[in-house]
Design an enzyme around this catalytic site. Structure first.
Site, short mmCIF file in Angstrom:
data_model
loop_
_atom_site.label_atom_id
_atom_site.label_comp_id
_atom_site.label_asym_id
_atom_site.label_seq_id
_atom_site.Cartn_x
_atom_site.Cartn_y
_atom_site.Cartn_z
N HIS A 483 -2.05 4.75 -44.20
CA HIS A 483 -1.31 4.14 -45.09
C HIS A 483 -0.61 5.12 -46.28
O HIS A 483 0.30 5.11 -46.71
CB HIS A 483 -1.83 2.86 -45.71
N ARG A 590 12.46 0.20 -32.31
CA ARG A 590 11.22 -0.55 -32.25
C ARG A 590 11.31 -2.05 -32.64
O ARG A 590 11.34 -2.30 -33.74
CB ARG A 590 10.37 0.01 -33.54
N ARG A 627 13.34 -0.92 -27.30
CA ARG A 627 11.88 -1.14 -26.49
C ARG A 627 11.50 -2.42 -26.73
O ARG A 627 11.24 -2.93 -27.84
CB ARG A 627 11.17 0.07 -27.32
N GLU A 722 4.31 8.06 -21.72
CA GLU A 722 3.39 8.14 -22.70
C GLU A 722 1.99 8.32 -22.06
O GLU A 722 0.85 8.90 -23.06
CB GLU A 722 3.16 7.02 -23.51
N ASN A 745 3.98 11.30 -29.19
CA ASN A 745 2.75 11.09 -29.90
C ASN A 745 1.54 10.44 -29.16
O ASN A 745 0.32 10.90 -29.34
CB ASN A 745 3.19 9.98 -31.26
N ASP A 746 1.79 9.43 -28.36
CA ASP A 746 0.89 8.86 -27.42
C ASP A 746 0.47 9.95 -26.25
O ASP A 746 -0.70 9.85 -25.87
CB ASP A 746 1.31 7.64 -26.91
N ARG A 756 -4.81 10.37 -32.56
CA ARG A 756 -3.82 10.80 -33.42
C ARG A 756 -4.28 10.65 -34.87
O ARG A 756 -3.69 11.25 -35.88
CB ARG A 756 -2.64 10.92 -32.95
N CYS A 793 11.48 10.82 -27.77
CA CYS A 793 11.64 10.10 -28.80
C CYS A 793 10.30 10.21 -29.82
O CYS A 793 10.19 9.60 -30.89
CB CYS A 793 11.80 8.73 -28.81
#
Length: 873
Positions: A483, A590, A627, A722, A745-746, A756, A793
């Site tokens: 956060h 998203r 997605r 991913e 990222n994944d 991550r 992406c």
């Protein structure tokens, strides 16, 4: 002995289920008691017979009656419902009430509870089975108040002699380790074990105020539940009889180990310290300027490393933030005054949180403070604090005890994401505690133009930072997806998370240079280094202006190859001004933004409208890739029940969630298809977390069924790449997908086996690792064999530095964050595919991500002689 009978009528309507079929070992093995279960079709619980209410559980999910014959009947709504802590349940009776058969006892929100609990199966159990000589069970469908559910043959209440031989033995003090306290399941386990001993055994609750609490018969589930024992409550056992000593030893060990539940060990020193007469609370304040601890030597080169939480380049002097203490009196003035103080602090905190949410710079930031507002009204939290005040404690002391207990409970959960919410609870608790303690104890003065160093910052700390005064910050804990990182990016403050803890030893006013992009804090940089950084900042500003002025032009390499550059969209507001920043469509919508921060799933019409609004923001021929719902792992939904998992990132997430909940999935598919029919842009659909061809085929089959039913034209179907399995079998997947989009990222997380978001390991989760680049290259190679185009992406697509390698690997499309698009398009225009392909091959042969970054820096800033050779080509 003479016998008589008792008929129990169904307390709720529904299908009658044998107890042995209940998916909970404690109930199925009749450890609580014998009886039957009902799969309910309504949401009201009525009395199955005349009787007296012995107990209403504090979570309002269970009630115990005693019939005139002395039979104890426990009615328990659902499985694992104690964890809801009363949310969704209402009690219509209280202990001691006399009820008649058919009187309403409890009611509940069936839709809400069904999404939160393991099951709604409701158990009707006889807890003092020594009174039952025989039992007949009904079958079929039960109607509340009308269907005779159980017929009991009873024995006369026997006058059993108590096992009074021998002295009474008292066991050691024990701290309850169960996160939900001693609810039905652990109570049943404890009572079952107690019944194996002849001794008379009682469990006693110890209170800090030394109030008298009636001890519970350890062989009675109802009596044990009646103690209402919470996590960290203190108890002890007494036993009288020939086997009293082994009973005390065995049962004390059982309670210490969680009475059949998995529990973390209790640190007795910590729980003891929390009960001292004077308590202290953390407070943010500057530390004394003191020299570095020589025992923690700094690196010779003065470099301390972490992970980028928010990019940027700054130089300045540091200012340390540490947690000092507030002095809090335990004893209150009087109950009414302390309650009024708590109420006033809660109202002010709610007002402050509402203001923070309304003035937030991003939807993510707004959601954080909206969640804090929800926590502030948590009934368990308030009841805990009010209970302490009723015992004569001060409002501040009571509140601290309450929120720390809740935070401890959260931190012990196996789900890592939920456990991380303990930080939010402590942040919220600290906000109210500060109001209760008074501003005279606060000292938050922070000089202008400093780089903050802290062990940790809460979301509230970060949101209160003024980007006009704070140059940047570093935290020793946290990760790139925390956060704090989200808020830092929203405020555009350069930040590093997971910084080397030696940074905490640096004295205030130490000159440093923060290269947040690369996760580097340089101590005492030379003036030459600062000049270089300032020159880079100036050059960046010039490049940003030039890139922005050309943002709407296509991204064409020097050799004539056009690369489609599109944007990632997290909510409808993101598309405002997207084309002005160069977005040629949407590479990743998203759809979770429609599903998060709400109590129920969005309707089909609601989704259709949202998808259409995004698509209509773009022109004819531009691609809009939607997605499907990607939740699970780090993105749970309160209304969509997911299994408890030790490692949710390797469990039910992405397309697995959709396939497990076809009613939600089909609603979304219909909405996307309807939106595709209503707009001029080219709507595509993309499935997340595909790992097998079976998953892809199942999802496509559902999509085709809904398309035929709606009678609309087919739309392109793509998948997220991913996981390594898809990259390795890219050619097989490309035969059945129209396009790929690589989620780096994944893909990085799964390729390198690094979470991550891990505060210590996140810095190693680098998408420029040669292994990750090899996966991307493998995916592109397999896809292009079947004319399937490939986009990226993930975060790397927003990094202009990485553009040459992605082009060299053959990527056809880049989808990044809106602010990054002008620089990404400018970087594409600077390349030739031949140079990029050479660079990509070198990168694939590199050893580390750092080696790859060095290659990219050399490519970006070639030596003069190399530059001349490039111009002669």
């Amino acid at each position: 002995m003479q016998t008589n009978e008792l008929t129990l009528y169904a307390p709720i309507s529904g299908l009658i289920v044998p107890l042995e079929q209940v998916p909970d070992e404690v109930f199925a093995k009749k450890m609580v008691g014998d009886g039957i279960s009902i799969d309910p079709t309504d949401s009201s619980l009525v009395a199955p017979c005349d009787g007296t209410v012995l107990q209403v559980h504090r979570a309002r999910h269970a009630v115990t009656l005693q019939s005139p014959q002395g039979v104890e009947i426990l009615i328990h709504i659902g499985i694992d419902t104690v964890g809801l802590k009363g949310v969704g349940f209402s009690a219509h009776v209280q202990e001691g009430d006399s009820v008649s058969a058919g009187d309403k006892l409890l009611s509940f929100d069936a839709d809400f509870v069904a999404t939160q609990a393991t099951s709604l199966l409701t158990q009707i159990l006889i807890t003092n089975d020594e009174r039952v000589a025989g039992m007949q069970y009904s079958q079929g469908i039960a109607q509340a108040g009308d269907t005779a559910l159980l017929n009991l043959q009873l024995t006369e209440a026997s006058q059993k002699s108590t096992a009074s031989n021998g002295a009474t033995i008292t066991g050691p003090e024990i701290i309850i380790p169960n996160s939900q306290g001693l609810h039905a399941r652990p109570s049943a386990t404890l009572a079952g074990h107690a019944k194996t001993f002849k001794a008379t055994i009682h469990l006693h609750k110890t209170t800090q105020a030394h109030n008298t609490v009636q001890p519970a018969n350890a062989k009675s589930v109802v009596a044990l539940m009646g103690l209402e024992l919470d996590l960290h409550d203190r108890v002890y056992l007494t036993a009288t009889g020939d086997d009293a000593e082994p009973a005390i030893k065995a049962l004390s060990t059982l309670i210490n180990e969680g009475s059949g539940e998995d529990c973390l060990p209790i640190n007795k020193e910590e729980t003891t310290n929390s009960s001292t007469a004077k308590n202290t609370a953390p407070r943010q304040a500057p530390i004394d300027r003191s020299p570095i601890n020589d025992t923690q030597a700094l690196p010779v080169n003065g470099e301390l490393h972490g992970v980028c939480a928010s990019p940027g380049l700054v130089a300045g002097k540091i200012w340390q933030l540490v947690r000092t203490t507030l002095t809090i009196d335990e004893q209150g003035k009087n109950t009414q005054w302390e309650l009024s103080q708590l109420d006033a602090a809660l109202k002010q905190a709610q007002k402050d949180l509402t203001h923070l949410a309304q003035t937030a710079d991003s939807e993510a930031q707004k959601g954080i403070f909206a969640a804090h507002s929800e926590l502030l009204t948590d009934p368990e939290l308030l009841e805990h604090a009010q209970g302490h005040i009723a015992q004569g404690k001060s409002a501040a002391w009571a509140w601290q005890q309450a929120f720390e207990a809740q935070a401890t409970l959260l931190s012990q959960l196996k789900n890592a994401l939920l456990a991380a919410r303990a930080t939010d609870m402590r942040d919220l608790g600290q906000r109210v505690l500060t109001l209760l303690a008074g501003d005279e104890q606060a000292d938050n003065t922070i000089p202008d133009n400093v780089i903050l160093i802290a062990d940790d910052l809460t979301p509230s700390d970060t949101a209160n930072l003024d980007p006009q005064r704070i140059l940047g910050f570093c935290t020793a804990t946290g990760g790139a997806s925390s956060h704090v990182a989200i808020i830092a990016r929203a405020l555009n403050i350069p930040a590093i998370a997971g910084i080397d803890k030696r940074a905490l030893q640096l004295p205030n006013d130490t000159q440093v240079m923060l290269r947040a992009d690369t996760g580097l804090l340089q101590i005492a940089p030379a003036q030459e280094q600062i000049d270089t950084l300032m020159a880079e900042q100036k050059a960046d500003n010039i490049l940003n202006k030039a890139a922005l002025s050309a943002a709407q032009k296509p991204a064409i390499t020097q050799c004539g190859k056009t690369i489609e550059v599109v944007c990632n969209v997290g909510n409808i507001k993101d598309v405002n001004g997207a084309q002005a920043l160069g977005a040629e469509g949407v590479g990743l919508l998203r759809s979770e933004f429609l599903f998060m921060q709400r109590a129920n799933a969005p309707t089909e019409d609601e989704q259709t409208l949202a998808y259409s609004q995004v698509a209509n923001a773009f022109g004819k021929g531009q691609n809009i890739i939607i997605r499907t719902l990607d939740v699970g792992g780090d993105k749970p939904l309160s209304y969509l029940p997911l299994p408890k998992e030790d490692n949710p990132f390797l469990g039910v997430r992405g397309i697995r969630v959709s396939l497990a909940h076809p009613e939600v999935f089909r609603t979304q598919l219909r909405a996307i298809l309807r939106a595709s029919h209503d707009c001029i842009a080219n709507v595509h659909i993309m499935f997340p977390m595909i790992t097998t061809l079976e998953d892809l085929r199942s999802a496509k089959a559902m999509l085709e069924q809904e398309r035929i039913a709606l009678n609309v034209a087919p739309i392109p179907v793509g998948i997220m790449v991913e996981v390594p399995s898809v990259a390795m079998l890219a050619e097989q997947f490309a035969r059945e997908a129209d396009f790929f989009s690589v989620g780096t990222n994944d893909l990085t997380q799964y390729t390198l086996a690094v979470d991550r978001g891990h505060p210590d390991l996140a810095k190693t989760a680098d998408p420029l690792n040669p292994a990750v680049l090899a996966m991307i290259g493998r995916a592109v190679e397999g896809a292009h064999k079947h004319n399937t185009w490939v986009g990226v992406c993930g975060g790397i697509a927003s990094d202009p530095l990485a553009v040459p390698i992605l082009l060299g690997l053959g990527v056809d499309e880049l989808s990044g964050s809106l602010p990054s698009l002008p620089r990404v398009k400018a970087a594409i225009r600077d390349q030739t595919l031949e140079q990029c392909q050479d660079l990509a091959q070198q990168a694939l042969l590199a050893s580390t991500a750092d080696d790859v970054r060095e290659l990219l820096q050399k490519h970006k800033h070639p030596a003069p002689s190399t530059q001349h050779r490039m111009l002669r080509r």
